[in-house]
Design a protein around this motif. Sequence first.
Motif, PDB file in Angstrom:
ATOM      1  N   LEU A 572     -39.579  26.230  46.680  1.00 39.42           N
ATOM      2  CA  LEU A 572     -38.772  25.025  46.896  1.00 39.42           C
ATOM      3  C   LEU A 572     -37.796  25.275  48.035  1.00 39.42           C
ATOM      4  CD1 LEU A 572     -37.823  24.052  43.218  1.00 39.42           C
ATOM      5  CD2 LEU A 572     -39.572  22.983  44.651  1.00 39.42           C
ATOM      6  N   GLY A 574     -34.838  22.716  49.811  1.00 40.59           N
ATOM      7  CA  GLY A 574     -34.267  21.376  49.883  1.00 40.59           C
ATOM      8  C   GLY A 574     -32.854  21.377  50.435  1.00 40.59           C
ATOM      9  N   PHE A 585     -30.433  13.826  48.711  1.00 42.99           N
ATOM     10  CA  PHE A 585     -31.385  14.764  49.286  1.00 42.99           C
ATOM     11  C   PHE A 585     -31.900  14.220  50.618  1.00 42.99           C
ATOM     12  CE2 PHE A 585     -31.573  16.160  44.878  1.00 42.99           C
ATOM     13  CZ  PHE A 585     -31.553  17.539  45.038  1.00 42.99           C
ATOM     14  N   MET A 588     -36.822  17.838  51.475  1.00 51.42           N
ATOM     15  CA  MET A 588     -37.339  18.569  50.323  1.00 51.42           C
ATOM     16  C   MET A 588     -38.790  18.965  50.606  1.00 51.42           C
ATOM     17  SD  MET A 588     -37.104  19.903  47.321  1.00 51.42           S
ATOM     18  CE  MET A 588     -35.600  19.196  46.629  1.00 51.42           C
TER      19      MET A 588
END
Length: 700
Positions: A572, A574, A585, A588
């Motif tokens: 991940l 982000g 966000f 991502m």
Amino acid sequence: MRFLLWSITGGLVLLLGLTLPVADAAALEVVEGMEAGGAVTLEADQLSLDESTSTYQATGQVRLTKGVVTLEADQLQWNSATGTATARGGVRLAEPQGVLEGEALTVDLESGSGRLEQGRVTLRDSNFHIAGEDIERLGEDTYRIRRGTFTTCEGAVPSWKFGAGEFNVTLEGYARAKHLLLYLRDIPVLYVPYLIYPAKQERQSGFLLPRYGYSQKRGTSLSLAYYKTFGPHRDATFYLDYLSDLGVGKGLEFRYLQGDEGAGTLYGYHVNGLKGEKARYALEWKHSGPLPGEGWFSADVEHVSSRDYFMDFGEEAEEYTRDQAQSVVYASRHWAKLNLAGQFKYTKDLEQGSDQTLQRLPEVRLVQVRRRLGETPLYLQFDGASTYFWREEGERGERLDLRPALSAVFRPGRVLEFVPEVGYRERVYWASSGFERKGLPDVSARLSSRLSRVYAPEWKTVKRLQHSVEPDVLYLYIPSSDQSRLPQFDTVDDIASENTISYGITNRLTARYEDPDGAPRYHEVFYLRLSQDYDLRESRRNLLNPQDNLRPFSALRGELILRPNRWSFLDLDGRFNPYSENSGFTDMNARGKLQDGAGNALSLEYRYREKDLEYLGGKLELTWLQPLYLGLRHRFNLEERRRLENVVDLEFRAQCWSVRLSIRDRLEDREYLVSFALAGLGKVARFGGTLSQGDEEGLE
């Protein structure tokens, strides 16, 4: 033979110079003197000798052994003078190359030549099986078969076989035949006018099985290929493709090995245009290997006629959506802490044209990594680059970019590490607009620490587990400076001012495994980092204008890498913007995979960029329905709510053959492909127009 020794249950009889039939004996054995290739041993239930012709007659569980060759049969006639043996009934001849079995066999044990009736031949190394009414062995390595079949499948009724009235087979060579029929089980399904089939285990030249398909872009497609070896370190694949809507494609892929580390591929493909279409072509060279004097050289050269080439022949999303072709030739040399590298980089813009595209022809970089000055805590480092920028239209010129830096390393209390650094960046230009130069200082200071603890879990495979926490803070200052007079080639020509504090914290979990021999092996199973920047200049803007909305904090970045075992992972990356008006966000990227040792796997990928894209992709591979294998791929644009691509791969794998059906459905094209593979014979993996492909064979 001058002496004959019969071993009979209950006694020994020694006969000299006699011809004597023997009947109703439990076990008989004759040992011949040392012949060429070793002694000959003959065993049988009944045995007789005609000394006038030096011929033995043996019946009942006959076994003749000469060196590494063993002949078994119900009846055998062997002439010890000529070395010729004639066997009938349950014949089996075993030797290192393979096994011959049949109803009758005449063989010269010295030369290996002979004739087998109603027989079968199995070549061990290549698992090549031959059957025929009449099999003539012309020597130890060559066979002529009449009214026979051949296959790489095992079993009384093989899954597939080729049958012909007559064909030749050479051990560690090829089977060559005309007017064949391909059988599935015992059912003829395909006529083949001529075939060269490999009968050996190593790489071999020969035609690969074709690939059939239909595409809305290419039309009806048939791809043929011929694979050619040039010794153990070189090979080539020649392609000939029929594409009903594009024309005839011709291609060549040449691969080579250079020493212990070097390897490369040369590739070219051309398809003539039909129905008003322009011809398309591509050239590619990939190489990586050492240079004399401990240097290293690599090349990734690519040239295509137009963007249509990628759109027509690309099989993955990253291929058919490309709008650039880039070529890089690179060479480097290392000396301890000094590295010299140079490259030529050319980019062809397939969408807008390359007249204004900036090329680096060449770029040379010299890097001196941090080197300690004597016994002091001071370190000196240097990074310098000289680049010549060229384009057909627009400003050209050369830039010399130099940055020496002086730093120090302090470790107070052996818990903290403090590294202040002062650098100076000098840029010098010789461009079509004239001579320019600009110097710019920078100051930074980094404070970091590392705290760790080791655990000893009572686990079967993990012997030690280390958890570490690594906080760090970095201050960077670059003064504001007018750089408008400099040529604007890239971001190096307009360096933004900085007065920021960057801070972050990293967590790591590292496992120690022990191999069966006790050797330790380390694997990072968990990585998590959180980081953010704080702009000091932005934080003081309201001193001049109280109405300004201050936004000194950058997006908070989170990075997670989870690899608990070799069967799964999760990545991940982000960014969360505290000032965002939406979800917060802004970026991502996520991808993960679960798999097992049996070939079942599920992988997912998600990408998001605020006000730009939101994309989801997945891939599923299933082997639960063996011998049926299923592969599914899906790509979906969440931003526009539309499907980008669906791919279904369905393959049936038998013991020695397989058939594969691929269906690809994407925005502007729908494609169906069928390929058939036989054990021992490679197949065309892709159409010849696909770049960076490899065939089924590999260099040694």
